[in-house]
Design a protein around this motif. Structure first.
Motif, PDB file in Angstrom:
ATOM      1  N   ILE A 398       0.458  -1.213   0.311  1.00 44.11           N
ATOM      2  CA  ILE A 398       0.128  -0.038   0.173  1.00 44.11           C
ATOM      3  C   ILE A 398       0.635   1.289  -0.160  1.00 44.11           C
ATOM      4  O   ILE A 398       0.684   2.265  -0.588  1.00 44.11           O
ATOM      5  CB  ILE A 398      -0.866   0.049   1.296  1.00 44.11           C
ATOM      6  N   ALA A 399       2.110   0.889   0.960  1.00 44.89           N
ATOM      7  CA  ALA A 399       2.887   2.383   1.245  1.00 44.89           C
ATOM      8  C   ALA A 399       3.664   2.497  -0.730  1.00 44.89           C
ATOM      9  O   ALA A 399       3.602   3.895  -0.775  1.00 44.89           O
ATOM     10  CB  ALA A 399       3.795   2.294   1.731  1.00 44.89           C
ATOM     11  N   HIS A 400       3.418   1.432  -1.301  1.00 41.09           N
ATOM     12  CA  HIS A 400       3.831   1.863  -2.383  1.00 41.09           C
ATOM     13  C   HIS A 400       3.605   2.364  -3.363  1.00 41.09           C
ATOM     14  O   HIS A 400       3.676   3.108  -4.459  1.00 41.09           O
ATOM     15  CB  HIS A 400       4.642   0.522  -2.994  1.00 41.09           C
ATOM     16  N   PHE A 401       1.963   1.633  -3.750  1.00 38.84           N
ATOM     17  CA  PHE A 401       1.078   2.061  -4.456  1.00 38.84           C
ATOM     18  C   PHE A 401       0.391   3.452  -4.268  1.00 38.84           C
ATOM     19  O   PHE A 401       0.094   4.028  -5.420  1.00 38.84           O
ATOM     20  CB  PHE A 401      -0.870   1.158  -4.356  1.00 38.84           C
ATOM     21  N   ILE A 402       0.815   4.339  -2.837  1.00 43.17           N
ATOM     22  CA  ILE A 402       0.022   5.427  -2.394  1.00 43.17           C
ATOM     23  C   ILE A 402       1.304   6.429  -3.102  1.00 43.17           C
ATOM     24  O   ILE A 402       1.209   7.556  -3.678  1.00 43.17           O
ATOM     25  CB  ILE A 402       0.089   5.802  -1.400  1.00 43.17           C
ATOM     26  N   ALA A 403       2.721   5.783  -2.711  1.00 40.92           N
ATOM     27  CA  ALA A 403       3.871   6.705  -3.539  1.00 40.92           C
ATOM     28  C   ALA A 403       3.501   6.968  -4.661  1.00 40.92           C
ATOM     29  O   ALA A 403       3.489   8.215  -5.562  1.00 40.92           O
ATOM     30  CB  ALA A 403       4.539   6.395  -2.987  1.00 40.92           C
ATOM     31  N   ALA A 404       2.978   5.957  -5.706  1.00 39.41           N
ATOM     32  CA  ALA A 404       3.581   5.809  -6.949  1.00 39.41           C
ATOM     33  C   ALA A 404       2.420   6.477  -7.263  1.00 39.41           C
ATOM     34  O   ALA A 404       2.594   7.699  -8.606  1.00 39.41           O
ATOM     35  CB  ALA A 404       2.712   4.232  -7.683  1.00 39.41           C
ATOM     36  N   ALA A 405       0.513   6.966  -7.200  1.00 41.93           N
ATOM     37  CA  ALA A 405      -0.417   7.884  -7.201  1.00 41.93           C
ATOM     38  C   ALA A 405      -0.164   9.133  -7.074  1.00 41.93           C
ATOM     39  O   ALA A 405      -0.205   9.966  -7.839  1.00 41.93           O
ATOM     40  CB  ALA A 405      -1.112   7.495  -6.539  1.00 41.93           C
ATOM     41  N   GLY A 406       1.040   9.072  -6.122  1.00 38.19           N
ATOM     42  CA  GLY A 406       1.514  10.558  -5.514  1.00 38.19           C
ATOM     43  C   GLY A 406       2.433  11.212  -7.226  1.00 38.19           C
ATOM     44  O   GLY A 406       2.360  12.661  -6.995  1.00 38.19           O
ATOM     45  N   ALA A 407       3.738  10.624  -7.523  1.00 42.61           N
ATOM     46  CA  ALA A 407       4.643  10.955  -8.501  1.00 42.61           C
ATOM     47  C   ALA A 407       3.404  11.401  -9.521  1.00 42.61           C
ATOM     48  O   ALA A 407       3.803  12.311 -10.149  1.00 42.61           O
ATOM     49  CB  ALA A 407       5.737   9.517  -8.253  1.00 42.61           C
ATOM     50  N   LEU A 408       2.570  10.166 -10.273  1.00 43.00           N
ATOM     51  CA  LEU A 408       2.212  10.827 -10.731  1.00 43.00           C
ATOM     52  C   LEU A 408       1.188  11.572 -10.713  1.00 43.00           C
ATOM     53  O   LEU A 408       0.962  12.381 -11.691  1.00 43.00           O
ATOM     54  CB  LEU A 408       0.995   9.550 -11.792  1.00 43.00           C
ATOM     55  N   LEU A 409       0.387  12.301  -9.482  1.00 44.70           N
ATOM     56  CA  LEU A 409      -0.398  13.425  -9.960  1.00 44.70           C
ATOM     57  C   LEU A 409       0.707  14.874  -9.956  1.00 44.70           C
ATOM     58  O   LEU A 409       0.019  16.348 -10.184  1.00 44.70           O
ATOM     59  CB  LEU A 409      -0.852  13.033  -8.396  1.00 44.70           C
ATOM     60  N   ALA A 410       1.536  15.028  -9.151  1.00 46.00           N
ATOM     61  CA  ALA A 410       2.985  15.720  -9.213  1.00 46.00           C
ATOM     62  C   ALA A 410       3.494  15.969 -10.681  1.00 46.00           C
ATOM     63  O   ALA A 410       3.680  17.407 -11.048  1.00 46.00           O
ATOM     64  CB  ALA A 410       4.188  15.194  -8.496  1.00 46.00           C
ATOM     65  N   ILE A 411       2.871  15.159 -11.765  1.00 50.80           N
ATOM     66  CA  ILE A 411       3.636  15.680 -13.113  1.00 50.80           C
ATOM     67  C   ILE A 411       2.339  16.922 -13.241  1.00 50.80           C
ATOM     68  O   ILE A 411       3.575  18.050 -13.547  1.00 50.80           O
ATOM     69  CB  ILE A 411       3.269  14.778 -13.711  1.00 50.80           C
ATOM     70  N   PRO A 412       1.194  17.136 -13.221  1.00 51.74           N
ATOM     71  CA  PRO A 412       0.574  18.132 -13.457  1.00 51.74           C
ATOM     72  C   PRO A 412       0.467  19.373 -12.678  1.00 51.74           C
ATOM     73  O   PRO A 412       0.401  20.445 -13.311  1.00 51.74           O
ATOM     74  CB  PRO A 412      -1.089  17.421 -14.553  1.00 51.74           C
ATOM     75  N   LEU A 413       0.782  18.743 -12.247  1.00 52.37           N
ATOM     76  CA  LEU A 413       0.481  19.758 -10.168  1.00 52.37           C
ATOM     77  C   LEU A 413       2.425  21.099 -10.438  1.00 52.37           C
ATOM     78  O   LEU A 413       1.813  22.301 -10.256  1.00 52.37           O
ATOM     79  CB  LEU A 413       0.719  19.440  -9.470  1.00 52.37           C
ATOM     80  N   THR A 414       2.372  20.817 -11.027  1.00 50.99           N
ATOM     81  CA  THR A 414       4.639  21.519 -10.912  1.00 50.99           C
ATOM     82  C   THR A 414       4.707  22.056 -12.547  1.00 50.99           C
ATOM     83  O   THR A 414       6.211  22.422 -12.578  1.00 50.99           O
ATOM     84  CB  THR A 414       5.740  20.127 -10.588  1.00 50.99           C
ATOM     85  N   TRP A 415       3.306  21.028 -13.587  1.00 54.06           N
ATOM     86  CA  TRP A 415       4.570  21.451 -14.790  1.00 54.06           C
ATOM     87  C   TRP A 415       4.209  22.791 -15.235  1.00 54.06           C
ATOM     88  O   TRP A 415       5.087  23.331 -16.249  1.00 54.06           O
ATOM     89  CB  TRP A 415       3.308  21.132 -16.069  1.00 54.06           C
ATOM     90  N   ARG A 416       3.963  23.635 -14.555  1.00 55.54           N
ATOM     91  CA  ARG A 416       4.073  25.452 -14.496  1.00 55.54           C
ATOM     92  C   ARG A 416       4.880  25.990 -14.582  1.00 55.54           C
ATOM     93  O   ARG A 416       6.142  26.908 -14.972  1.00 55.54           O
ATOM     94  CB  ARG A 416       2.895  26.025 -14.398  1.00 55.54           C
ATOM     95  N   TRP A 417       6.277  24.980 -14.034  1.00 54.95           N
ATOM     96  CA  TRP A 417       7.201  25.818 -13.862  1.00 54.95           C
ATOM     97  C   TRP A 417       8.728  24.987 -14.115  1.00 54.95           C
ATOM     98  O   TRP A 417       8.669  23.914 -13.909  1.00 54.95           O
ATOM     99  CB  TRP A 417       7.578  25.024 -12.130  1.00 54.95           C
ATOM    100  N   LYS A 418       8.898  26.402 -15.479  1.00 55.05           N
ATOM    101  CA  LYS A 418       9.869  25.385 -16.255  1.00 55.05           C
ATOM    102  C   LYS A 418      11.183  24.901 -16.010  1.00 55.05           C
ATOM    103  O   LYS A 418      11.590  26.161 -15.322  1.00 55.05           O
ATOM    104  CB  LYS A 418      10.467  25.922 -17.315  1.00 55.05           C
ATOM    105  N   LEU A 419      12.353  24.618 -16.485  1.00 53.95           N
ATOM    106  CA  LEU A 419      13.191  23.874 -15.550  1.00 53.95           C
ATOM    107  C   LEU A 419      13.846  24.316 -17.292  1.00 53.95           C
ATOM    108  O   LEU A 419      13.835  25.018 -18.584  1.00 53.95           O
ATOM    109  CB  LEU A 419      13.884  22.849 -16.642  1.00 53.95           C
ATOM    110  N   GLN A 420      15.856  24.717 -16.220  1.00 55.89           N
ATOM    111  CA  GLN A 420      17.249  24.436 -17.940  1.00 55.89           C
ATOM    112  C   GLN A 420      16.477  25.930 -18.140  1.00 55.89           C
ATOM    113  O   GLN A 420      16.910  26.485 -19.145  1.00 55.89           O
ATOM    114  CB  GLN A 420      17.276  24.192 -18.887  1.00 55.89           C
TER     115      GLN A 420
END
Length: 547
Positions: A398-420
């Motif tokens: 369960i700990a691994h699955f919840i962390a996986a869902a959070g990693a996917l959700l973080a992609i659109p939530l942080t997309w506005r901040w561009k790198l390099q």
């Protein structure tokens, strides 16, 4: 301990633009002898470091199987970098970096030897393991910004992205070999053996640093910054540096969730697939092998995807890794997860590291990278404790699955901040500010200093002028000023006064040395909007006469 802190694993400028040819030459940094020598020495040292890392994590599982206690090994390894990276960054900017690194590498070797002796004598406890891990990593934390800061001193700017990638390869060569060797050595000679190897593994790094002579920094006639003031100025710079802020936000969005598999991997090896130290070392080695393969593919992937999409792909790969670890019941699926983890990790880490490097001028690089380290390991520390507690309450899958869902959700939530986004900036000092006019000698510590700049513009340029001046205000803050503001005259249309304060007269003189060519371009744009040259005044706080 040395190379581990180059930020390509959790335990873990010269002027000019990056050329396309240099981007695609993965081995170009080795044309520079100093880089080649120090890189080789740190690879050797890090084999010992990774042997220590895997052995200490496995040692905790022999002392207790409590998921929280096991995850606290990663917390103890990450917490010092969260607590001490910013002060260490200030040290890296105001003292000789080479001498600082030599002293800290010797300290790491001595602490590692003491810990190995305690284990050999059978005196180790869960608490003493955590204490020594914290102390050793504290020495590593104090050296982290200095290690990061010397990379641009070892290679020219056009080879910097390649050097960061090759550093990653070196870390992961060590990462691939160290845990496996540690597991074999543990099985053959006991848990203390890899700890002793680590205690003597820094000799090459110390020797390489003693041999290397670092280039002189940009000439300055001013004395070195004071420690507390350097920290405040560094934090002020970061707050006003949008390129660095974007990197920090994207870093937290990734590390908070990626920390789950690092913290829980010993328990996956021991409980989910019923393996021993050899299996745990094999899984760690597979992560390193995946990262090596990913590092060689980075130039092509970066060209095809760009930094932002590459980081998103790495986050998605990390989510897949977490799902595979959560479902693993035999070694093969866990090995596949480790390989994907390594490729994903290096894609994200290399992109974030280069983004932080390109966002920072030389004078504040140590402090800026220290803040990056703080966010990196702060997220790792928080995540490790969080996922250990989730695993204790709900189980490892369960700990691994919840962390996986959070990693996917973080992609659109942080997309506005561009790198390099700082890659095209020329951050070399321009030295175009004229020296302040003074009618008397001003003491260095006199202050605060109020600087006013009077502008007269054509009213039709008002909006463009204010927009450019807002950008200039952030530049003032990056260079050490505070309380910035702009005021419009009610009696004279088109007259504006910009004001900002600096802590002392000496700090304002430092601003004259910090202004970059990129800042000069902005100021020239503002001057084209004016009717006449701006008028600058410097006012120093007046002390009342004693009564």
């Amino acid at each position: 301990m040395s190379g581990t802190i180059d930020l390509t694993m959790p335990k873990d400028e010269t002027s000019g633009r990056v050329t396309k040819a240099a981007e695609h030459s993965a081995l170009s940094p080795f044309r520079h002898r100093a880089y080649a020598v120090i890189w080789t020495a740190t690879v050797v040292a890090n084999i010992g470091t990774w042997m220590y890392s895997s052995a200490s994590a496995w040692l905790m599982t022999t002392l207790t199987v409590d998921p929280l206690m096991v995850s606290l090994v990663q917390v103890a390894a990450s917490l010092p970098l969260f607590l001490f990276a910013v002060p260490a960054g200030a040290l890296a900017d105001i003292v000789d970096q080479r001498r600082l690194l030599v002293a800290l590498e010797i300290t790491v070797a001595l602490l590692s030897a003491a810990f190995a002796a305690i284990v050999s004598l059978g005196l180790v406890t869960p608490v003493s393991l955590l204490v020594f891990t914290f102390l050793i990593e504290t020495a590593g934390a104090l050296s982290a910004p200095a290690w990061q800061s010397i990379v641009p001193q070892l290679v020219p700017r056009q080879d910097l992205p390649a050097a960061v990638a090759v550093n990653s390869v070196g870390i992961n060569i060590s990462r691939a070999l160290g845990p496996g060797l540690g597991g074999v050595l543990t099985a053959a000679a006991g848990i203390a053996a890899p700890l002793w190897v680590n205690a003597v593994s820094n000799v090459g790094t110390i020797s390489g640093l003693l041999w290397w002579r670092s280039p002189k920094r940009s000439a300055s006639r001013l004395p070195a910054e004071r420690f507390a003031s350097a920290i405040r100025t560094g934090l002020r710079h970061a707050r006003n540096n949008p390129h660095l802020r974007a990197t920090l936000i994207r870093a937290v969005g990734f590390f908070l969730f990626a920390s789950a598999y690092w913290a829980l991997l010993p328990l996956v090896a021991r409980e989910r697939i019923a393996g021993g130290p050899e299996i745990y070392g094999l899984l760690l080695g597979a992560i390193g092998a995946g990262a090596i393969a990913g590092a060689f593919a980075l130039p092509r992937l970066k060209k095809k995807l760009g930094a932002d999409r590459l980081v998103a792909a790495g986050a998605a790969g990390t989510a897949l890794t977490l799902c595979l670890f959560g479902a693993a019941r035999e070694p093969y699926s866990a090995l596949a997860a480790s390989l994907i983890a390594g490729v994903s990790w290096i894609a994200v880490l290399s992109s974030l590291n280069v983004s932080a490097q390109l966002a920072l001028p030389e004078w504040v690089r140590g402090r800026g990278l220290a803040l990056y380290v703080t966010f990196f390991f702060g997220a790792m520390t928080l995540g490790s404790a969080l996922w250990g507690q989730v695993a204790r309450m709900s189980g490892l899958p369960i700990a691994h699955f919840i962390a996986a869902a959070g990693a996917l959700l973080a992609i659109p939530l942080t997309w506005r901040w561009k790198l390099q986004t700082g890659a095209g900036l020329d951050l070399t000092p321009s030295l175009h500010w004229p020296a302040p006019i003074v009618s008397r000698e001003v003491e260095s510590d006199a202050g605060p200093v109020l600087v006013t700049v009077e502008y007269r513009i054509d009213p039709k340029n008002r909006e463009a002028f204010l927009a450019a001046l807002d950008r200039l205000g952030r530049e003032r803050g990056r260079d050490g000023s505070y309380a910035w503001g702009v005021y419009e005259d009610t009696a004279e249309h088109g007259r504006f006064v910009e004001t900002f304060q600096v802590e002392s007269w000496l700090e304002h003189l430092r601003q004259h040395e910090r202004v970059t060519n990129a800042d000069r371009v902005l100021q020239e744009h503002i001057h084209r909007l004016l009717r006449e040259a701006p008028k600058v005044a410097h006012l120093v706080a007046a002390e009342s006469p004693r009564r």
